[in-house]
Design a protein around this motif. Structure first.
Motif, PDB file in Angstrom:
ATOM      1  N   GLN A 179      86.033  70.107  19.694  1.00  0.00           N
ATOM      2  CA  GLN A 179      84.472  70.566  18.923  1.00  0.00           C
ATOM      3  C   GLN A 179      83.551  71.434  19.917  1.00  0.00           C
ATOM      4  N   THR A 180      83.407  71.561  21.523  1.00  0.00           N
ATOM      5  CA  THR A 180      82.865  72.656  22.359  1.00  0.00           C
ATOM      6  C   THR A 180      84.324  74.433  21.781  1.00  0.00           C
ATOM      7  N   LEU A 181      85.100  74.043  21.762  1.00  0.00           N
ATOM      8  CA  LEU A 181      85.947  75.236  21.360  1.00  0.00           C
ATOM      9  C   LEU A 181      85.998  76.092  20.334  1.00  0.00           C
ATOM     10  N   GLU A 182      85.238  75.056  19.540  1.00  0.00           N
ATOM     11  CA  GLU A 182      85.444  75.952  17.703  1.00  0.00           C
ATOM     12  C   GLU A 182      84.024  76.341  18.209  1.00  0.00           C
ATOM     13  N   LEU A 183      82.774  75.697  18.726  1.00  0.00           N
ATOM     14  CA  LEU A 183      81.652  76.548  18.513  1.00  0.00           C
ATOM     15  C   LEU A 183      81.317  77.621  19.564  1.00  0.00           C
ATOM     16  N   TYR A 184      82.351  77.466  20.735  1.00  0.00           N
ATOM     17  CA  TYR A 184      82.671  78.977  21.615  1.00  0.00           C
ATOM     18  C   TYR A 184      82.914  80.287  20.607  1.00  0.00           C
ATOM     19  N   ASP A 185      83.873  79.861  19.879  1.00  0.00           N
ATOM     20  CA  ASP A 185      85.569  81.001  19.190  1.00  0.00           C
ATOM     21  C   ASP A 185      84.334  80.941  17.651  1.00  0.00           C
ATOM     22  N   GLU A 186      82.504  80.236  17.221  1.00  0.00           N
ATOM     23  CA  GLU A 186      81.708  81.075  16.701  1.00  0.00           C
ATOM     24  C   GLU A 186      81.035  82.007  16.914  1.00  0.00           C
ATOM     25  N   GLY A 187      81.501  81.995  18.642  1.00  0.00           N
ATOM     26  CA  GLY A 187      80.326  82.634  19.515  1.00  0.00           C
ATOM     27  C   GLY A 187      78.748  82.552  19.756  1.00  0.00           C
ATOM     28  N   LEU A 188      78.494  81.203  19.919  1.00  0.00           N
ATOM     29  CA  LEU A 188      77.858  81.066  20.039  1.00  0.00           C
ATOM     30  C   LEU A 188      77.845  80.503  22.042  1.00  0.00           C
ATOM     31  N   SER A 189      76.778  80.667  22.983  1.00  0.00           N
ATOM     32  CA  SER A 189      77.164  80.937  24.095  1.00  0.00           C
ATOM     33  C   SER A 189      76.990  79.406  24.501  1.00  0.00           C
ATOM     34  N   ILE A 190      76.953  79.267  26.328  1.00  0.00           N
ATOM     35  CA  ILE A 190      77.168  78.004  26.775  1.00  0.00           C
ATOM     36  C   ILE A 190      75.663  77.365  26.500  1.00  0.00           C
ATOM     37  N   LYS A 191      74.873  78.185  26.551  1.00  0.00           N
ATOM     38  CA  LYS A 191      73.749  77.164  26.551  1.00  0.00           C
ATOM     39  C   LYS A 191      73.637  76.608  25.036  1.00  0.00           C
ATOM     40  N   GLU A 192      73.878  77.297  24.252  1.00  0.00           N
ATOM     41  CA  GLU A 192      73.553  76.972  22.525  1.00  0.00           C
ATOM     42  C   GLU A 192      74.593  75.917  22.709  1.00  0.00           C
ATOM     43  N   ILE A 193      75.876  75.564  22.414  1.00  0.00           N
ATOM     44  CA  ILE A 193      76.647  74.628  22.309  1.00  0.00           C
ATOM     45  C   ILE A 193      76.311  73.813  23.311  1.00  0.00           C
ATOM     46  N   SER A 194      76.003  73.599  24.179  1.00  0.00           N
ATOM     47  CA  SER A 194      75.378  72.690  25.212  1.00  0.00           C
ATOM     48  C   SER A 194      74.062  71.801  24.466  1.00  0.00           C
ATOM     49  N   GLU A 195      73.018  72.353  24.557  1.00  0.00           N
ATOM     50  CA  GLU A 195      71.999  72.015  23.108  1.00  0.00           C
ATOM     51  C   GLU A 195      72.355  71.299  22.001  1.00  0.00           C
ATOM     52  N   GLU A 196      73.797  71.921  21.261  1.00  0.00           N
ATOM     53  CA  GLU A 196      74.258  71.614  20.091  1.00  0.00           C
ATOM     54  C   GLU A 196      74.439  70.676  19.869  1.00  0.00           C
ATOM     55  N   ASN A 203      74.081  68.337  22.609  1.00  0.00           N
ATOM     56  CA  ASN A 203      73.175  67.106  23.381  1.00  0.00           C
ATOM     57  C   ASN A 203      74.282  66.987  25.344  1.00  0.00           C
ATOM     58  N   LEU A 204      74.959  67.988  25.572  1.00  0.00           N
ATOM     59  CA  LEU A 204      75.913  68.177  26.672  1.00  0.00           C
ATOM     60  C   LEU A 204      75.272  68.917  27.576  1.00  0.00           C
ATOM     61  N   LYS A 205      76.302  68.200  28.838  1.00  0.00           N
ATOM     62  CA  LYS A 205      75.370  69.593  30.069  1.00  0.00           C
ATOM     63  C   LYS A 205      76.366  71.266  30.628  1.00  0.00           C
ATOM     64  N   PRO A 206      75.069  72.120  30.167  1.00  0.00           N
ATOM     65  CA  PRO A 206      76.744  73.205  30.111  1.00  0.00           C
ATOM     66  C   PRO A 206      77.433  73.236  31.645  1.00  0.00           C
ATOM     67  N   MET A 207      77.277  72.386  32.419  1.00  0.00           N
ATOM     68  CA  MET A 207      78.637  72.625  33.131  1.00  0.00           C
ATOM     69  C   MET A 207      79.830  71.736  32.801  1.00  0.00           C
ATOM     70  N   THR A 208      79.762  71.162  32.008  1.00  0.00           N
ATOM     71  CA  THR A 208      80.766  70.008  31.226  1.00  0.00           C
ATOM     72  C   THR A 208      81.083  70.903  30.089  1.00  0.00           C
ATOM     73  N   ILE A 209      79.917  71.374  28.917  1.00  0.00           N
ATOM     74  CA  ILE A 209      81.231  72.276  28.377  1.00  0.00           C
ATOM     75  C   ILE A 209      81.684  73.272  28.852  1.00  0.00           C
ATOM     76  N   LYS A 210      81.519  73.991  30.203  1.00  0.00           N
ATOM     77  CA  LYS A 210      82.461  74.668  30.664  1.00  0.00           C
ATOM     78  C   LYS A 210      83.316  74.139  31.500  1.00  0.00           C
ATOM     79  N   ALA A 211      83.637  73.184  32.153  1.00  0.00           N
ATOM     80  CA  ALA A 211      84.716  72.152  32.239  1.00  0.00           C
ATOM     81  C   ALA A 211      85.625  71.800  31.111  1.00  0.00           C
ATOM     82  N   HIS A 212      85.154  72.091  29.646  1.00  0.00           N
ATOM     83  CA  HIS A 212      85.576  72.133  28.364  1.00  0.00           C
ATOM     84  C   HIS A 212      86.679  72.818  28.200  1.00  0.00           C
ATOM     85  N   LEU A 213      85.768  74.214  28.589  1.00  0.00           N
ATOM     86  CA  LEU A 213      86.547  75.532  28.227  1.00  0.00           C
ATOM     87  C   LEU A 213      87.432  76.077  29.101  1.00  0.00           C
TER      88      LEU A 213
END
Length: 99
Positions: free
Chosen positions: A5-22, A24-34
């Protein structure tokens, strides 16, 4: 799966901050996923998250302090100069290369 789910949003061009808000996860978690997906072979452009130079710098630092198993030792010895996920990614890459 949460990583995909994180990757799909990242591939759509969303920033780490935008993905974390979308998501509801911490930016560090989003980075960890990627980082985790990239480590396991997913083709992800991580250049906005970590440069080859930074990977090399972390790896050289890790070697210079005796390649400790504990990432906390690396984090603390570096005086928090590198964030956790970058340390984990760089060290795991080097360990994989050594195998």
């Amino acid at each position: 799966d949460t990583h995909r789910q994180t990757l799909e949003l990242y591939d759509e061009g969303l920033s780490i901050k935008e993905i974390s808000e979308e998501r509801n996860l911490k930016p560090m978690t989003i980075k960890a996923h990627l980082f985790r997906l990239a480590f396991h072979g997913e083709q992800i452009d991580l250049s906005t998250l970590i440069t080859d130079e930074k990977i090399s710098e972390i790896q050289q630092f890790w070697v210079s302090i005796g390649q400790p198993d504990s990432l906390r030792q690396v984090y603390e010895a570096a005086e928090e100069r590198f964030d956790w996920e970058k340390i984990r990614y760089a060290v795991c890459l080097m360990k994989r290369e050594e195998q």
